[in-house]
Write an enzyme that holds these catalytic residues in place. Structure first.
Site, PDB file in Angstrom:
ATOM      1  N   GLY A   1     -23.742  62.752 -14.786  1.00 45.89           N
ATOM      2  CA  GLY A   1     -24.524  63.750 -15.485  1.00 45.89           C
ATOM      3  C   GLY A   1     -24.969  64.928 -15.368  1.00 45.89           C
ATOM      4  O   GLY A   1     -24.758  65.723 -16.660  1.00 45.89           O
ATOM      5  N   GLY A   2     -24.470  65.017 -14.441  1.00 46.83           N
ATOM      6  CA  GLY A   2     -25.134  66.410 -13.846  1.00 46.83           C
ATOM      7  C   GLY A   2     -23.898  67.559 -13.289  1.00 46.83           C
ATOM      8  O   GLY A   2     -23.803  68.558 -13.873  1.00 46.83           O
ATOM      9  N   SER A   3     -23.175  66.151 -12.801  1.00 47.66           N
ATOM     10  CA  SER A   3     -22.088  67.285 -12.383  1.00 47.66           C
ATOM     11  C   SER A   3     -20.503  67.053 -12.638  1.00 47.66           C
ATOM     12  O   SER A   3     -20.618  65.431 -13.197  1.00 47.66           O
ATOM     13  CB  SER A   3     -21.791  67.283 -10.728  1.00 47.66           C
ATOM     14  OG  SER A   3     -22.052  66.275 -10.132  1.00 47.66           O
ATOM     15  N   THR A   4     -19.921  67.355 -12.159  1.00 50.91           N
ATOM     16  CA  THR A   4     -18.334  66.900 -12.490  1.00 50.91           C
ATOM     17  C   THR A   4     -17.177  66.807 -11.074  1.00 50.91           C
ATOM     18  O   THR A   4     -17.196  67.716 -10.541  1.00 50.91           O
ATOM     19  CB  THR A   4     -17.088  66.905 -13.667  1.00 50.91           C
ATOM     20  OG1 THR A   4     -16.083  66.495 -13.851  1.00 50.91           O
ATOM     21  CG2 THR A   4     -17.582  68.982 -14.182  1.00 50.91           C
ATOM     22  N   GLN A   5     -16.817  65.891 -10.953  1.00 48.38           N
ATOM     23  CA  GLN A   5     -15.929  66.522  -9.547  1.00 48.38           C
ATOM     24  C   GLN A   5     -14.093  65.672  -9.931  1.00 48.38           C
ATOM     25  O   GLN A   5     -13.678  64.732 -10.475  1.00 48.38           O
ATOM     26  CB  GLN A   5     -16.498  65.551  -8.624  1.00 48.38           C
ATOM     27  CG  GLN A   5     -17.690  66.059  -8.022  1.00 48.38           C
ATOM     28  CD  GLN A   5     -18.663  65.604  -8.463  1.00 48.38           C
ATOM     29  OE1 GLN A   5     -18.714  64.342  -9.237  1.00 48.38           O
ATOM     30  NE2 GLN A   5     -19.642  65.940  -7.975  1.00 48.38           N
TER      31      GLN A   5
ATOM     32  N   GLU B   1     -19.633  65.036  -2.589  1.00 47.32           N
ATOM     33  CA  GLU B   1     -19.103  63.582  -3.199  1.00 47.32           C
ATOM     34  C   GLU B   1     -17.707  63.490  -3.857  1.00 47.32           C
ATOM     35  O   GLU B   1     -17.929  61.726  -4.263  1.00 47.32           O
ATOM     36  CB  GLU B   1     -20.153  64.154  -4.250  1.00 47.32           C
ATOM     37  CG  GLU B   1     -20.657  62.420  -5.426  1.00 47.32           C
ATOM     38  CD  GLU B   1     -21.233  63.139  -7.078  1.00 47.32           C
ATOM     39  OE1 GLU B   1     -21.168  62.635  -7.962  1.00 47.32           O
ATOM     40  OE2 GLU B   1     -22.361  64.116  -6.608  1.00 47.32           O
TER      41      GLU B   1
END
Length: 435
Positions: A214-218, A184
């Site tokens: 909302g659920g993850s960060t990259q 992603e």
């Protein structure tokens, strides 16, 4: 000797035929070919190229990408212009979104059908009918499904595959899947650098990418310091685009997207409802605030602490405790430009620092000062987002934990040249290459 008239006529016809044959062959030889073009070798694959009777325009190809996120499902219909000796150009993008996300149907997958079918109708409206069966159709699910129990996630994916199987577009077994968090990040990096022109020549510097879903960060960037590459082998990947190879650092943090982090700071656990009569009490909410919040199909009853405690300082401690040792600090950002997306953008708009339509620039210190101001002026009767204090405090701490100094400037943009700055375009490029 006189030559008979019919012989002269015959000779004339032969000359004309020879000349026309030469002209046709000569022009065919000059006609652009896709065989020599980097990246779009997929254009001449028989699965993608319409037959001669179906060709609408052999200069255009289409790709359909469904982004199944934690808070909604979005469709991107991309139209690519192919030109000889040049990298593909994005001629047009159609974007449409619906709510809620696929994960909201975890206990009843059949209910997701109406939304998926609605988006497929949009795809039909934006791809020429004669190219439907040669246009790849893909759905990539992100953190919303990653956070679900495996069996529930698989039931949802199976339902989507059934729906896709009835569509007129090109699908394969791998057309519906859960996207790896690192992929992603890499796909979003491809998108932003492609749109900025950074992938077309080695002389153009690339930019880094931050995404807060909302659920993850990259976080993804091309490191300049060899030390970063040596000390983070699990986060280093090699990417080849347009005959150029890039070394990328990319890390995805599942559970640290804004909605999941919000729940953790409030004291809840992902996917676990509260006992009857139980409340989540947090200093990050306005004094004496009471309300309910729904996250991932679970409704939580919330309450703020009594007035008297310094809200910002108390909330800051909660956030720092939640993030303790969960984020890798990287110090390779000195002169690199970074773009930030999703909730970084939304909260920048809330602060009034960037324009909702046009975006702008923001510093880490802007988030810090904004959090202090908002937190210390909250009341239970305040209008708007009751979580704004928590969200801004979390973002400011997250960025510092990642290694960014307080004076670091980020560019915030929802679109570039009218194209959504999400991972969808980059992922579409990748999928087309696999075909």
């Amino acid at each position: 000797m006189r030559i008979p008239k019919f012989a002269l006529a015959f000779l004339f016809v032969v000359c004309v035929v020879v000349y026309l044959t030469y002209v046709k062959y000569h022009n065919d030889d000059k006609r652009p070919t896709l065989l020599k073009q980097p990246l779009y070798h997929w254009a001449i694959d028989h699965h993608l190229r319409p037959t001669s009777a179906e060709v609408v325009s052999e200069d255009f190809l289409y790709g359909i990408m469904f982004d199944a996120g934690s808070t909604g499902t979005r469709i991107h219909v991309f139209k690519f212009l192919l030109q000889p000796n040049e990298s593909p150009k994005l001629a047009h993008e159609t974007f449409k979104a619906i709510k809620p996300g696929l994960s909201a149907y975890a206990d009843d997958p059949d209910k997701c059908a109406d939304g998926i079918l609605q988006l497929l109708e949009s795809a039909k409206d934006n791809v020429p009918a004669l190219q439907w069966k040669s246009t790849p159709l893909v759905l990539k699910a992100t953190a919303g499904l990653r956070l679900l129990p495996g069996e529930k996630a698989n039931h949802l994916l199976t339902k989507v595959k059934e729906i896709f199987g009835t569509s007129p577009f090109l699908t394969r077994e791998e057309s519906v899947s859960i996207m790896d968090g690192t992929d992603e990040g890499v796909s979003a990096w491809i998108t932003i650098n492609f749109l900025l022109g950074g992938l077309h020549t080695a002389a153009t510097p690339t930019v880094g990418m931050l995404d807060l879903g909302g659920g993850s960060t990259q976080i993804t960037f091309s490191p300049k310091d060899e030390k970063t590459i040596q000390t983070s082998p699990d986060d280093i990947t090699s990417l080849k685009m347009f005959n150029l190879t890039y070394t990328l650092y990319s890390h995805s943090y599942l559970g640290l997207g804004l909605m999941s982090a919000r729940l953790a700071v409030l004291g809840g656990t992902e996917g676990q409802p509260l006992q009857e009569g139980q409340e989540l009490i947090s200093p990050c909410l306005a004094p004496d605030y009471t309300g309910q919040w729904e996250h991932a199909e679970v409704t939580y009853t919330l309450r703020g602490q009594k007035a008297g405690e310094p809200i910002y300082e108390s909330c800051l401690m909660k956030v720092e405790k939640m993030l303790y040792k969960k984020v890798k600090k990287v110090e390779d950002f000195k002169d690199m430009e970074f773009y930030a997306f999703s909730y970084y953008y939304d909260r920048g708009v809330d602060l009034g620092i960037i324009d909702e339509q046009d975006g702008g620039s923001i510093r880490v210190s802007d988030y810090i000062e904004g959090a202090k101001k908002v937190c210390n002026n909250m009341t239970s009767s305040s209008e708007g987002n009751p979580f704004i204090c928590l969200d801004l405090t979390y973002i400011s701490v997250l960025l510092q934990e990642l290694g960014f100094p307080v004076d670091k400037v980020f560019k915030l943009s929802r679109t570039i040249d009218g194209v959504e700055t999400s991972w969808a375009l980059g992922a579409t490029f990748h999928f087309l290459e696999t075909l």
